[in-house]
Scaffold this motif. Structure first.
Motif, PDB file in Angstrom:
ATOM      1  N   LYS A 119     -46.651  -4.264 102.360  1.00  0.00           N
ATOM      2  CA  LYS A 119     -46.825  -5.218 101.268  1.00  0.00           C
ATOM      3  C   LYS A 119     -47.362  -4.534 100.011  1.00  0.00           C
ATOM      4  CE  LYS A 119     -47.355  -9.210 104.250  1.00  0.00           C
ATOM      5  NZ  LYS A 119     -48.201 -10.333 104.701  1.00  0.00           N
ATOM      6  N   GLY A 120     -46.745  -4.904  98.910  1.00  0.00           N
ATOM      7  CA  GLY A 120     -47.147  -4.332  97.637  1.00  0.00           C
ATOM      8  C   GLY A 120     -46.534  -2.974  97.365  1.00  0.00           C
ATOM      9  N   GLN A 121     -45.775  -2.463  98.336  1.00  0.00           N
ATOM     10  CA  GLN A 121     -45.207  -1.131  98.179  1.00  0.00           C
ATOM     11  C   GLN A 121     -43.697  -1.089  98.407  1.00  0.00           C
ATOM     12  OE1 GLN A 121     -47.425   1.894 100.380  1.00  0.00           O
ATOM     13  NE2 GLN A 121     -49.198   0.535 100.410  1.00  0.00           N
ATOM     14  N   GLN A 122     -43.285  -1.407  99.628  1.00  0.00           N
ATOM     15  CA  GLN A 122     -41.870  -1.236  99.952  1.00  0.00           C
ATOM     16  C   GLN A 122     -41.461  -2.101 101.142  1.00  0.00           C
ATOM     17  OE1 GLN A 122     -41.152   2.798 101.290  1.00  0.00           O
ATOM     18  NE2 GLN A 122     -42.388   2.563 103.123  1.00  0.00           N
ATOM     19  N   VAL A 123     -40.139  -2.288 101.267  1.00  0.00           N
ATOM     20  CA  VAL A 123     -39.565  -2.908 102.456  1.00  0.00           C
ATOM     21  C   VAL A 123     -38.350  -2.085 102.842  1.00  0.00           C
ATOM     22  CG1 VAL A 123     -38.164  -4.546 101.114  1.00  0.00           C
ATOM     23  CG2 VAL A 123     -38.687  -5.038 103.494  1.00  0.00           C
ATOM     24  N   ILE A 124     -38.193  -1.870 104.135  1.00  0.00           N
ATOM     25  CA  ILE A 124     -37.101  -1.042 104.636  1.00  0.00           C
ATOM     26  C   ILE A 124     -36.178  -1.887 105.515  1.00  0.00           C
ATOM     27  CG2 ILE A 124     -36.482   0.964 106.052  1.00  0.00           C
ATOM     28  CD1 ILE A 124     -39.241   2.145 105.328  1.00  0.00           C
ATOM     29  N   PHE A 125     -34.885  -1.861 105.164  1.00  0.00           N
ATOM     30  CA  PHE A 125     -33.864  -2.545 105.948  1.00  0.00           C
ATOM     31  C   PHE A 125     -32.976  -1.513 106.626  1.00  0.00           C
ATOM     32  CE2 PHE A 125     -34.657  -5.229 102.175  1.00  0.00           C
ATOM     33  CZ  PHE A 125     -35.063  -6.402 102.782  1.00  0.00           C
ATOM     34  N   GLU A 126     -32.620  -1.765 107.887  1.00  0.00           N
ATOM     35  CA  GLU A 126     -31.679  -0.899 108.591  1.00  0.00           C
ATOM     36  C   GLU A 126     -30.508  -1.735 109.088  1.00  0.00           C
ATOM     37  OE1 GLU A 126     -33.523   1.441 111.628  1.00  0.00           O
ATOM     38  OE2 GLU A 126     -34.729   2.582 110.192  1.00  0.00           O
ATOM     39  N   ALA A 127     -29.330  -1.131 109.126  1.00  0.00           N
ATOM     40  CA  ALA A 127     -28.119  -1.845 109.527  1.00  0.00           C
ATOM     41  C   ALA A 127     -28.266  -2.425 110.928  1.00  0.00           C
ATOM     42  CB  ALA A 127     -26.919  -0.905 109.471  1.00  0.00           C
ATOM     43  N   ASN A 128     -27.815  -3.648 111.095  1.00  0.00           N
ATOM     44  CA  ASN A 128     -27.832  -4.329 112.383  1.00  0.00           C
ATOM     45  C   ASN A 128     -26.661  -3.800 113.217  1.00  0.00           C
ATOM     46  OD1 ASN A 128     -27.702  -6.099 114.532  1.00  0.00           O
ATOM     47  ND2 ASN A 128     -27.455  -7.944 113.290  1.00  0.00           N
ATOM     48  N   PRO A 129     -26.934  -3.082 114.319  1.00  0.00           N
ATOM     49  CA  PRO A 129     -25.846  -2.484 115.108  1.00  0.00           C
ATOM     50  C   PRO A 129     -24.964  -3.517 115.794  1.00  0.00           C
ATOM     51  CG  PRO A 129     -27.941  -2.265 116.259  1.00  0.00           C
ATOM     52  CD  PRO A 129     -28.265  -2.783 114.898  1.00  0.00           C
ATOM     53  N   ASP A 130     -25.459  -4.746 115.924  1.00  0.00           N
ATOM     54  CA  ASP A 130     -24.703  -5.791 116.611  1.00  0.00           C
ATOM     55  C   ASP A 130     -24.097  -6.806 115.656  1.00  0.00           C
ATOM     56  OD1 ASP A 130     -25.428  -4.718 119.150  1.00  0.00           O
ATOM     57  OD2 ASP A 130     -27.393  -5.655 118.952  1.00  0.00           O
ATOM     58  N   TYR A 131     -24.067  -6.471 114.372  1.00  0.00           N
ATOM     59  CA  TYR A 131     -23.525  -7.417 113.380  1.00  0.00           C
ATOM     60  C   TYR A 131     -22.063  -7.716 113.677  1.00  0.00           C
ATOM     61  CZ  TYR A 131     -22.305  -9.442 108.847  1.00  0.00           C
ATOM     62  OH  TYR A 131     -21.865 -10.273 107.846  1.00  0.00           O
ATOM     63  N   TYR A 132     -21.681  -8.982 113.590  1.00  0.00           N
ATOM     64  CA  TYR A 132     -20.344  -9.443 113.968  1.00  0.00           C
ATOM     65  C   TYR A 132     -19.285  -9.142 112.918  1.00  0.00           C
ATOM     66  CZ  TYR A 132     -22.089 -13.068 110.900  1.00  0.00           C
ATOM     67  OH  TYR A 132     -22.650 -13.729 109.826  1.00  0.00           O
ATOM     68  N   GLY A 133     -19.715  -8.908 111.679  1.00  0.00           N
ATOM     69  CA  GLY A 133     -18.755  -8.703 110.597  1.00  0.00           C
ATOM     70  C   GLY A 133     -18.516  -7.243 110.298  1.00  0.00           C
TER      71      GLY A 133
END
Length: 209
Positions: free
Chosen positions: A175-189
């Motif tokens: 919080k107040g610094q960063q957020v990290i997103f990683e690809a969902n390996p089970d994504y349907y699209g």
């Protein structure tokens, strides 16, 4: 965004760092009822799936929805959804989750107007009806920005540890610094071209530096 995806495909990078102003950090976390995934400026909430999408030409495309229609009087929108979608905790996404999300937003949203919606109803596992208070012809654009949350895993702390079915998983939030997103390996699209997205929250001068 889509343009970044194209750039990344060309350069072969699998991760990107994006800077955003500190005011862009969602105070209430990544919860559609309080901004993330239900604000007009968010066309894809990343963590959650949406029923529909908006294309670059601002036309309507489909995400979770396979079909949708509206009654002649404009008061009931019927949406059919995919039956092969799971949340990242392994639970299946059904029309109950869709109805729950919209009813929760209608009751609690602090960022978007849901006053035209009387009630969302899960008719069966793959059909949801939106019963409107009045005809609202641009409802598909609302369906393109509201991220679907899991009824079974939703509570007051959801925004801090969001579970969704979108193309990314929130891996870390400082919080107040960063957020990290990683690809969902089970994504349907279509698989995400960028495997890791780091968003740094900082003021403009620091970002330029």
């Amino acid at each position: 965004n889509q343009e970044s995806g194209k750039d990344t495909e060309v350069s072969g990078r699998e991760s990107v760092v994006v800077t955003m102003p500190t005011s862009s950090e969602p105070e209430a976390g990544f919860d559609p009822a309080y901004g993330w995934g239900a604000g007009e400026h968010v066309h894809e909430p990343l963590i959650q799936s949406t029923l529909l999408t908006t294309t670059e030409e601002l036309e309507i495309g489909k995400d979770l929805a396979t079909d949708y229609s509206v009654s002649g009087d404009g008061l009931i929108w019927t949406v059919k959804i995919r039956d092969d979608v799971k949340f990242t905790d392994g639970e299946k996404l059904t029309a109950r989750d869709v109805a729950f999300t919209y009813n929760n937003c209608a009751e609690n949203s602090t960022v978007n107007d849901f006053t035209m919606l009387d009630e969302a109803v899960a008719v069966d596992n793959t059909t949801v009806e939106f019963h409107m208070n009045k005809p609202f012809s641009i409802w598909p654009y609302t369906m393109a920005i509201v991220g679907i949350v899991p009824e079974h895993a939703y509570d007051e702390s959801y925004g801090q540890n969001p579970i969704g079915s979108g193309r990314y998983i929130m891996k870390q939030w400082d919080k107040g610094q960063q957020v990290i997103f990683e690809a969902n390996p089970d994504y349907y699209g279509e698989k995400a071209k960028i495997k890791k997205v780091t968003v740094l929250f900082m003021d403009e001068d620091a970002a330029l530096a």
